[in-house]
Design a protein around this motif. Structure first.
Motif, PDB file in Angstrom:
ATOM      1  N   ALA B  47     -11.328  19.387  12.707  1.00  0.00           N
ATOM      2  CA  ALA B  47     -11.871  19.603  11.546  1.00  0.00           C
ATOM      3  C   ALA B  47     -11.570  18.519  10.621  1.00  0.00           C
ATOM      4  N   ALA B  48     -10.303  18.360  10.615  1.00  0.00           N
ATOM      5  CA  ALA B  48      -9.924  17.357   9.773  1.00  0.00           C
ATOM      6  C   ALA B  48     -10.328  16.041   9.759  1.00  0.00           C
ATOM      7  N   HIS B  49     -10.549  15.724  11.093  1.00  0.00           N
ATOM      8  CA  HIS B  49     -11.026  14.476  11.659  1.00  0.00           C
ATOM      9  C   HIS B  49     -12.659  14.188  11.370  1.00  0.00           C
ATOM     10  N   SER B  50     -13.271  15.353  11.726  1.00  0.00           N
ATOM     11  CA  SER B  50     -14.676  15.006  11.227  1.00  0.00           C
ATOM     12  C   SER B  50     -14.941  14.999   9.768  1.00  0.00           C
ATOM     13  N   ILE B  51     -14.261  15.669   9.052  1.00  0.00           N
ATOM     14  CA  ILE B  51     -14.308  15.520   7.561  1.00  0.00           C
ATOM     15  C   ILE B  51     -13.982  14.159   7.006  1.00  0.00           C
ATOM     16  N   LYS B  52     -13.053  13.541   7.534  1.00  0.00           N
ATOM     17  CA  LYS B  52     -12.611  12.408   7.424  1.00  0.00           C
ATOM     18  C   LYS B  52     -13.755  11.366   7.752  1.00  0.00           C
ATOM     19  N   GLY B  53     -14.148  11.332   8.764  1.00  0.00           N
ATOM     20  CA  GLY B  53     -15.024  10.589   9.395  1.00  0.00           C
ATOM     21  C   GLY B  53     -16.456  10.665   8.586  1.00  0.00           C
ATOM     22  N   GLY B  54     -16.938  11.949   8.307  1.00  0.00           N
ATOM     23  CA  GLY B  54     -18.177  12.079   7.434  1.00  0.00           C
ATOM     24  C   GLY B  54     -17.871  11.371   6.064  1.00  0.00           C
ATOM     25  N   ALA B  55     -16.587  11.847   5.381  1.00  0.00           N
ATOM     26  CA  ALA B  55     -16.468  11.079   4.125  1.00  0.00           C
ATOM     27  C   ALA B  55     -16.440   9.991   4.163  1.00  0.00           C
ATOM     28  N   ALA B  56     -15.731   9.106   4.980  1.00  0.00           N
ATOM     29  CA  ALA B  56     -15.877   7.517   5.025  1.00  0.00           C
ATOM     30  C   ALA B  56     -17.358   7.109   5.233  1.00  0.00           C
TER      31      ALA B  56
END
Lengths: 122, 664
Positions: B47-56
């Motif tokens: 979850a954290a990883h996809s949020i990071k990816g999306g945010a970037a």
């Protein structure tokens, strides 16, 4: 395949004579291809045919000294030409590069892929 | 529109991120309750990883930066270099809150990072082993304006044919700032053989960096005509820490930079105002099926209509029946699109309970049942707050402290149950605890003090329970920030009533209390039984009808006070004469000639006396309050097929009226 290429080359006989500007190249047996002054879309079919014909030569020298107008498609053609040449173990050298060519290749970041002389990058 | 206008995906990104955060939270809470499951850690990490990816990707650098640190910490947990303990979970839960707040601010176009998020980020950085905290520099970079952009630009083959030459685009970009080609590459779709190359096709891609305080809109303008001709991703240069003078210069140009894209953002927000809903593809397919049926029926009917002969009457009838069935199914399918599982509301409770446990020093075991029960989206959105209130109340007032529980011979851990299920045409949501139950004496005392009841008045348990729903009523000795401020149960009841539902409580002293919320499946359309009372038509919701029957005169008993009851399945039910309740003229007054419709609400039954049953009909509910005023015993009005107005009986209200007359 070879016959087909020859046929194509015949179609494009109005190309400028290619040997004239390639006098001072170190590699004597290199095939030389002169890039026309206007390298844009209209000239590319002919240029492609010429490049295809030169592929078998192994060492190829391009003369870009007279290039005045160039577009992305022309540079792409050259990039793909270099790639194919590489896979066949051939080498690409340059004899003269115009400012227009250098500027366009530099802007598109293709100078390296084209093996343009380092000085041209500036 | 530019080639790929990323702002169109922002809403989806926010929604997905919120879901991701919910998943993270749920997994963290599961970890907290002692589960040592690798899958949980993976869930949190993913979850954290996809949020990071999306945010970037979408240019929310601050969110990406924050999530990155959280992710690093999680990576250590995942690779088992760090053990999970309560402290870590607490920090991560705070991070979830923080990210949620950051996303909230991003979605509103506000500055994303604040002191709180920065402090937490620094804390996370310190936790991550081997990484030296650099709060000052990081803080500067986090609030620094965009110092440049990463542009990933890949031409689609037909790009050149549209007259767009990347060379020209790059020249335009060069006008904006210093353009650096990080990488130029030949795409995979390029032909392997030069011979196969069509020079008019483009097979090139670039990773670019544009340095300088350039507004996003300016870049968008360059790529404006390339919609669908290339793949484009634009993101701010995140990792660049801007040095003093440059930062200042960039800072000065910030208003200009942000002023330009602002209108886009606002329009995007405005157009996104009508909230969206995610619909399962199966529901859409069902809808399309129904639509197909409808078209077939329609063509069949118009076929009959074109060359109609009386002999075809049977076919016409068949067609109409089919049309009715299809329309009904279509309606159900459409309604189902609005239905969402109540789990999305329930999911917030584990966290709430977790926090309340700490705060109140109580131990609570939360049990959730029936998360898959589906509710209308509107109802779902509005039921959240009342439920939160009831859960808080249950933990704050209902459940005792571990010591008290032990003294009472109960387990130290209290149980709080949330249950949702269908009952008839209603959704029932129950919140039950095994706490002390309602404090009868305290409620009575408080009610007397507030003048709600007269001193010495004897009240039944049900009446006492009813008192807590009175405005301004609270028995908490002191007002905590959780409950006890006297704004509570009355608001809960009002909210539930606004949804067409009802809320009640059953309590057993020392054993606990159960709050029951009953909600209609949907707000807009009800299935009703049309009844005649005098010259009026009343619609009784089908879902609350138990039975309709004709009574013999001797089956009716009169009781003291003028009430009438009749014997029905081992109990005596009060009879409500609708003509009397709603003052209708020319109605049947002789019970033997009328019909009694037995209706039920909250387990209580009443017999309604009407003249006749006219048939079953779907009624589109129109608010009576909006057009006239609130009438007791009436929940709304509808328009019948002949154009006349019929009133819809509010079963709950009528039952209460009836029960009162029985008690009287």
């Amino acid at each position: 395949m070879a016959g087909k290429r020859a046929a194509r080359q015949q179609d494009t006989d109005e190309q400028p004579a290619k040997a004239s500007a390639a006098a001072s190249v170190g590699v004597d047996d290199a095939a030389r291809v002169l890039l026309p002054a206007d390298c844009r879309m209209a000239a590319q079919a002919a240029l492609k045919a010429e490049l295809l014909g030169a592929l078998d030569a192994g060492a190829i020298v391009l003369d870009g000294g007279q290039v005045e107008r160039v577009d992305t498609a022309a540079l792409q053609l050259l990039v793909l030409f270099r790639r194919e040449l590489d896979t066949r173990g051939g080498t690409l050298g340059w004899h003269g590069t115009s400012d227009a060519l250098n500027e366009a290749a530099g802007l598109l970041g293709l100078a390296q892929l084209l093996n343009l002389p380092a000085a041209a990058l500036a | 529109m530019s080639a790929v206008d990323l702002t169109q995906f922002h809403k989806t990104f926010f929604e997905e991120s919120r879901e991701g955060l919910d998943a993270m939270e749920a997994a963290l809470l599961a970890l907290d309750s002692g589960a040592t499951d690798h899958e949980l850690v993976h869930t949190i990490f993913r979850a954290a990883h996809s949020i990071k990816g999306g945010a970037a990707t979408f240019g929310f650098a601050d969110v990406a930066a924050f999530t990155h640190v959280a992710e690093s910490l999680l990576e250590e947990v995942r690779s088992e270099r760090r053990a999970v303990d309560a402290g870590l979970i607490e920090v991560l839960l705070c991070s979830v809150d923080c990210m949620r707040a950051m996303l909230e601010r991003s979605s509103q176009g506000q500055p994303v990072a604040d002191a709180e998020s920065e402090a937490l980020r620094v804390e996370l950085v310190q936790l991550v082993s081997g990484e030296v905290a650099a709060p000052v520099v990081a803080a500067a970079s986090m609030v620094a304006p965009v110092s440049g952009w990463n542009i990933a630009f890949t031409a689609l083959p037909h790009l050149l044919q549209t007259g767009n030459d990347p060379l020209r685009l790059f020249r335009e970009l060069q006008q904006l700032g210093r353009l650096e080609v990080v990488r130029a590459f030949i795409t995979d779709s390029a032909p392997a053989q030069l011979a196969e190359l069509d020079p008019s096709q483009c097979y090139l891609g670039w990773e670019l960096r544009l340095h300088g305080a350039v507004a996003r809109a300016e870049i968008d303008a360059v790529f404006d005509w390339l919609d669908g001709d290339c793949e484009l991703a634009i993101a701010p240069l995140a990792e660049v820490a801007v040095a003093g003078p440059v930062a200042q210069a960039a800072g000065e140009s910030l208003p200009v930079a942000t002023a330009a894209p602002r209108p886009i953002r606002e329009t995007a927000a405005a157009s996104g105002e009508g909230s969206s809903i995610r619909v399962g593809i199966d529901k859409v397919d069902a809808l399309i099926n129904m639509m197909g049926e409808l078209v077939i029926t329609q063509s069949m009917l118009s076929d009959i209509g074109e060359k109609f002969e009386l002999s075809q009457l049977g076919r016409l009838r068949d067609g109409l029946v089919q049309l009715e069935r299809t329309t009904r199914e279509l309606q159900e399918s459409v309604m189902r699109i609005r239905m969402l599982p109540i789990g999305s509301v329930f999911n917030r409770f584990p966290r709430l309970v977790h926090d309340l446990e700490r705060k109140l020093d109580k131990r609570v075991k939360l049990e959730l049942h029936g998360e898959h029960t589906e509710l209308d989206k509107t109802v779902l959105e509005k039921i959240g707050d009342p439920l939160v209130h009831l859960v808080r109340n249950a933990i704050d007032h209902g459940l005792e402290s571990p010591a008290q529980r032990k003294a009472a011979g109960k387990s130290e851990t209290g149980t709080l149950k949330l249950n949702a299920y269908h009952e008839g045409g209603n959704i029932v949501v129950q919140i039950s605890d095994d706490g002390a139950g309602l404090n009868h004496a305290a409620i009575v005392a408080k009610a007397q003090q507030r003048g709600l009841i007269a001193a010495g008045q004897e009240l039944s348990d049900a009446e006492v329970a009813e008192l807590i729903f009175q405005p301004g009523f609270s028995t908490a000795a002191q007002a905590t920030d959780l409950s006890g401020r006297g704004v509570g149960m009355d608001v809960v009841r009002r909210n539930v009533r606004d949804l067409g539902g009802s809320v009640g409580v059953r309590s057993v002293s020392g054993k606990g209390s159960t709050f029951t919320i009953t909600l209609p499946l949907t707000l807009a359309i009800i299935d009703g039984l049309v009844t005649a009372v005098g010259s009026e038509r009343y619609i009784v919701p089908l879902t609350s009808i138990v039975e309709s029957l004709r009574l013999r005169a001797d089956a009716v008993r009169r009781i003291a006070g003028g009430g009438e009851v009749f014997h029905f399945r081992d109990e005596y039910l009060p009879i409500m004469r609708l003509h009397r309740a709603f003052a209708c003229n020319d109605a049947v007054t002789d019970i033997e000639h009328g019909i009694v419709v037995v209706i039920e609400e909250d387990g209580r039954r009443v017999g309604l006396l009407v003249d006749d049953l006219l048939g079953q009909q779907q009624a589109v509910v129109k608010s009576l309050e909006a057009h006239y005023q609130r009438v007791q015993g009436i929940s709304g009005a509808t328009i019948l097929s002949d154009g006349s107005v019929a009133l819809i009986v509010d079963v709950g209200g009528v039952v209460r009226l009836g029960q009162r007359s029985k008690a009287a």
